[in-house]
Design a protein around this motif. Sequence first.
Motif, PDB file in Angstrom:
ATOM      1  N   THR A 100       0.900  -1.028  -0.153  1.00  0.00           N
ATOM      2  CA  THR A 100      -0.108  -0.113   0.248  1.00  0.00           C
ATOM      3  C   THR A 100       0.884   1.196   0.035  1.00  0.00           C
ATOM      4  OG1 THR A 100      -0.231   0.228   2.566  1.00  0.00           O
ATOM      5  CG2 THR A 100      -1.888  -1.300   1.468  1.00  0.00           C
ATOM      6  N   GLU A 101       0.299   2.343  -0.413  1.00  0.00           N
ATOM      7  CA  GLU A 101       1.048   3.738  -0.394  1.00  0.00           C
ATOM      8  C   GLU A 101       1.544   3.988   1.144  1.00  0.00           C
ATOM      9  OE1 GLU A 101      -0.284   8.313  -0.808  1.00  0.00           O
ATOM     10  OE2 GLU A 101      -0.817   6.796  -2.469  1.00  0.00           O
ATOM     11  N   ARG A 102       0.804   3.784   2.022  1.00  0.00           N
ATOM     12  CA  ARG A 102       1.211   4.037   3.485  1.00  0.00           C
ATOM     13  C   ARG A 102       2.334   3.099   3.925  1.00  0.00           C
ATOM     14  NH1 ARG A 102       0.620   1.938   8.573  1.00  0.00           N
ATOM     15  NH2 ARG A 102       0.646   3.685  10.395  1.00  0.00           N
ATOM     16  N   GLU A 103       2.283   1.785   3.333  1.00  0.00           N
ATOM     17  CA  GLU A 103       3.533   0.819   3.660  1.00  0.00           C
ATOM     18  C   GLU A 103       4.473   1.461   3.290  1.00  0.00           C
ATOM     19  OE1 GLU A 103       1.336  -3.405   4.393  1.00  0.00           O
ATOM     20  OE2 GLU A 103       1.739  -2.703   2.309  1.00  0.00           O
ATOM     21  N   ALA A 104       4.642   1.845   1.904  1.00  0.00           N
ATOM     22  CA  ALA A 104       5.615   2.426   1.103  1.00  0.00           C
ATOM     23  C   ALA A 104       6.356   3.624   1.529  1.00  0.00           C
ATOM     24  CB  ALA A 104       5.315   2.733  -0.306  1.00  0.00           C
ATOM     25  N   ILE A 105       5.629   4.551   2.160  1.00  0.00           N
ATOM     26  CA  ILE A 105       5.897   5.780   2.927  1.00  0.00           C
ATOM     27  C   ILE A 105       6.617   5.391   3.934  1.00  0.00           C
ATOM     28  CG2 ILE A 105       5.245   7.901   3.852  1.00  0.00           C
ATOM     29  CD1 ILE A 105       2.742   7.986   1.881  1.00  0.00           C
ATOM     30  N   VAL A 106       6.041   4.672   4.963  1.00  0.00           N
ATOM     31  CA  VAL A 106       6.573   4.234   6.241  1.00  0.00           C
ATOM     32  C   VAL A 106       7.882   3.390   5.990  1.00  0.00           C
ATOM     33  CG1 VAL A 106       6.448   2.572   8.402  1.00  0.00           C
ATOM     34  CG2 VAL A 106       4.237   3.993   7.546  1.00  0.00           C
ATOM     35  N   PHE A 107       7.976   2.607   5.063  1.00  0.00           N
ATOM     36  CA  PHE A 107       9.280   2.222   4.470  1.00  0.00           C
ATOM     37  C   PHE A 107      10.363   2.976   4.225  1.00  0.00           C
ATOM     38  CE2 PHE A 107      12.096   0.521   1.569  1.00  0.00           C
ATOM     39  CZ  PHE A 107      13.051  -0.657   2.089  1.00  0.00           C
ATOM     40  N   GLY A 108       9.947   4.064   3.467  1.00  0.00           N
ATOM     41  CA  GLY A 108      10.832   5.129   3.037  1.00  0.00           C
ATOM     42  C   GLY A 108      11.453   5.773   4.158  1.00  0.00           C
ATOM     43  N   TRP A 109      10.547   6.161   5.081  1.00  0.00           N
ATOM     44  CA  TRP A 109      11.146   6.896   6.244  1.00  0.00           C
ATOM     45  C   TRP A 109      12.095   6.178   7.173  1.00  0.00           C
ATOM     46  CZ3 TRP A 109      11.777  11.547   5.934  1.00  0.00           C
ATOM     47  CH2 TRP A 109      10.710  12.729   5.309  1.00  0.00           C
ATOM     48  N   CYS A 110      11.827   4.787   7.356  1.00  0.00           N
ATOM     49  CA  CYS A 110      12.563   3.944   8.071  1.00  0.00           C
ATOM     50  C   CYS A 110      13.947   3.900   7.358  1.00  0.00           C
ATOM     51  CB  CYS A 110      11.829   2.627   8.345  1.00  0.00           C
ATOM     52  SG  CYS A 110      10.314   2.795   9.553  1.00  0.00           S
ATOM     53  N   ALA A 111      13.807   3.507   6.378  1.00  0.00           N
ATOM     54  CA  ALA A 111      15.183   3.533   5.478  1.00  0.00           C
ATOM     55  C   ALA A 111      15.964   4.635   5.593  1.00  0.00           C
ATOM     56  CB  ALA A 111      14.758   3.091   4.102  1.00  0.00           C
ATOM     57  N   THR A 112      15.403   5.724   5.306  1.00  0.00           N
ATOM     58  CA  THR A 112      16.174   7.081   5.172  1.00  0.00           C
ATOM     59  C   THR A 112      16.622   7.287   6.862  1.00  0.00           C
ATOM     60  OG1 THR A 112      14.660   7.892   3.564  1.00  0.00           O
ATOM     61  CG2 THR A 112      16.069   9.431   5.162  1.00  0.00           C
ATOM     62  N   LEU A 113      15.869   7.134   8.014  1.00  0.00           N
ATOM     63  CA  LEU A 113      16.351   7.209   9.316  1.00  0.00           C
ATOM     64  C   LEU A 113      17.414   6.269   9.417  1.00  0.00           C
ATOM     65  CD1 LEU A 113      15.976   8.415  11.946  1.00  0.00           C
ATOM     66  CD2 LEU A 113      14.342   6.544  12.384  1.00  0.00           C
ATOM     67  N   PHE A 114      17.424   4.979   8.995  1.00  0.00           N
ATOM     68  CA  PHE A 114      18.554   4.047   9.115  1.00  0.00           C
ATOM     69  C   PHE A 114      19.669   4.580   8.471  1.00  0.00           C
ATOM     70  CE2 PHE A 114      20.975   0.452   7.154  1.00  0.00           C
ATOM     71  CZ  PHE A 114      20.995  -0.292   8.500  1.00  0.00           C
ATOM     72  N   GLY A 115      19.682   4.908   7.191  1.00  0.00           N
ATOM     73  CA  GLY A 115      20.662   5.573   6.623  1.00  0.00           C
ATOM     74  C   GLY A 115      21.411   6.610   7.302  1.00  0.00           C
ATOM     75  N   THR A 116      20.508   7.389   7.585  1.00  0.00           N
ATOM     76  CA  THR A 116      21.216   8.750   8.424  1.00  0.00           C
ATOM     77  C   THR A 116      21.776   8.656   9.607  1.00  0.00           C
ATOM     78  OG1 THR A 116      19.342   9.943   7.642  1.00  0.00           O
ATOM     79  CG2 THR A 116      20.596  10.946   9.390  1.00  0.00           C
ATOM     80  N   LEU A 117      21.292   7.427  10.554  1.00  0.00           N
ATOM     81  CA  LEU A 117      21.859   7.150  11.650  1.00  0.00           C
ATOM     82  C   LEU A 117      23.423   6.277  11.454  1.00  0.00           C
ATOM     83  CD1 LEU A 117      18.940   6.082  13.754  1.00  0.00           C
ATOM     84  CD2 LEU A 117      20.103   7.804  14.172  1.00  0.00           C
ATOM     85  N   VAL A 118      23.158   5.577  10.423  1.00  0.00           N
ATOM     86  CA  VAL A 118      24.554   4.996  10.005  1.00  0.00           C
ATOM     87  C   VAL A 118      25.614   5.774   9.376  1.00  0.00           C
ATOM     88  CG1 VAL A 118      25.417   3.026   8.873  1.00  0.00           C
ATOM     89  CG2 VAL A 118      23.227   2.475   9.761  1.00  0.00           C
ATOM     90  N   TRP A 119      25.056   6.509   8.644  1.00  0.00           N
ATOM     91  CA  TRP A 119      26.172   7.670   8.128  1.00  0.00           C
ATOM     92  C   TRP A 119      26.760   8.417   9.328  1.00  0.00           C
ATOM     93  CZ3 TRP A 119      24.180  10.018   2.715  1.00  0.00           C
ATOM     94  CH2 TRP A 119      24.762   9.344   1.549  1.00  0.00           C
ATOM     95  N   THR A 120      25.851   8.878  10.075  1.00  0.00           N
ATOM     96  CA  THR A 120      26.450   9.477  11.406  1.00  0.00           C
ATOM     97  C   THR A 120      27.424   8.808  12.140  1.00  0.00           C
ATOM     98  OG1 THR A 120      24.162  10.870  11.454  1.00  0.00           O
ATOM     99  CG2 THR A 120      25.627  10.707  13.514  1.00  0.00           C
ATOM    100  N   TRP A 121      27.023   7.287  12.448  1.00  0.00           N
ATOM    101  CA  TRP A 121      28.102   6.644  12.971  1.00  0.00           C
ATOM    102  C   TRP A 121      29.392   6.508  12.288  1.00  0.00           C
ATOM    103  CZ3 TRP A 121      26.973   0.566  13.783  1.00  0.00           C
ATOM    104  CH2 TRP A 121      27.649   0.146  14.352  1.00  0.00           C
ATOM    105  N   THR A 122      29.288   6.370  11.044  1.00  0.00           N
ATOM    106  CA  THR A 122      30.352   6.340  10.170  1.00  0.00           C
ATOM    107  C   THR A 122      31.144   7.403  10.329  1.00  0.00           C
ATOM    108  OG1 THR A 122      28.803   5.052   8.497  1.00  0.00           O
ATOM    109  CG2 THR A 122      31.214   5.893   7.772  1.00  0.00           C
ATOM    110  N   ALA A 123      30.729   8.743  10.169  1.00  0.00           N
ATOM    111  CA  ALA A 123      31.535   9.797  10.275  1.00  0.00           C
ATOM    112  C   ALA A 123      32.249  10.027  11.660  1.00  0.00           C
ATOM    113  CB  ALA A 123      30.575  11.198  10.377  1.00  0.00           C
ATOM    114  N   ALA A 124      31.305   9.624  12.758  1.00  0.00           N
ATOM    115  CA  ALA A 124      32.057   9.379  14.195  1.00  0.00           C
ATOM    116  C   ALA A 124      33.263   8.632  14.280  1.00  0.00           C
ATOM    117  CB  ALA A 124      30.967   9.200  15.156  1.00  0.00           C
TER     118      ALA A 124
END
Length: 315
Positions: free
Chosen positions: A102-126
């Motif tokens: 569903t559209e809602r499932e895709a949006i939730v997935f998109g935000w979860c994936a983006t949050l995951f990527g952001t956190l891991v990139w932050t960890w990478t930089a640290a």
Amino acid sequence: MSIAVPAPTRLGAFARLAKLDVWDYYLAVPLAWALCGPPAWGSTDVLVTLGLFLLGTVGVVAGAVAFDDVTGFRDGSDAANYGPDAPARRLARKPLLTGELTEREAIVFGWCATLFGTLVWTWTAAFAPFRPLWVLLLLAACLISAVQYSWGLKISYRGWQEVFLAGFGIGLVLAAVGLCTGEMSAFTLVQAILFGLGPLLFGVYSNTRDAVGDARVGRPTVAVLLSTRGNIAFIAALSVGEIALIVLSSGLGAAPWWFAPAMLPAMGLRVAQLHRGLGLGDVLGARLIGLHAHRTTVALLIVVNLFTPALGGWS
């Protein structure tokens, strides 16, 4: 619009939403490793940094393409470009269109994936051995532009799609190398540009195929904005420009003198792509050659970097 196709599993649908089978941007990581040079090749810090960077990149890209699918589903461009007459395998790449998600499932997935990527990139930089300001700014630019590609500001709907396709790849290579070495040489910049041109030079053929659907929803790609002749000239200029960059970087000293001969297979594929797409009019065939050209280019660049020290640098 929903078109039923067989769905193996919901997990598979999310994997297809994330486009995990298209891994061309992820090749920035092995290229960055090769660019780091012999002292860093066996460094645990470098290997862990690049591993984390790759993991974060998967998250960022997965979020971006999920949002792109949601936008394409909402505005009808995916329905136009992936119609009911499309082969089932190609259509299955759009799980929103097939009704698997569903559209809602895709949006939730998109935000979860983006949050995951952001956190891991932050960890990478640290964790990284180096974190110069220009690298942190570059990472932020890659993250923000990826999320805003078809969401929020929708930069791909404002005439910036081609810039993003190349710029994101360039940014990935430079950021990964910068985190590991803290530096950016002229040869590194040349290779980063060649890497970024890869996704662009198969993306422009996709845009050519999708021009009618993109025009209908107001997505101003170059293929939409220019005439057929103008679009052909644009694609030809990009292809010739890539070859010129390889040759001139060797001739002007930004790369070893033997760089251009070493890259002949990649240049040959680019010429073959031009002939297939512009000479024969086989746009999808040219796109496929573009995928092979990009992967061949990256493989050759890695080999060049591995052999440069053994050949005495640039002598």
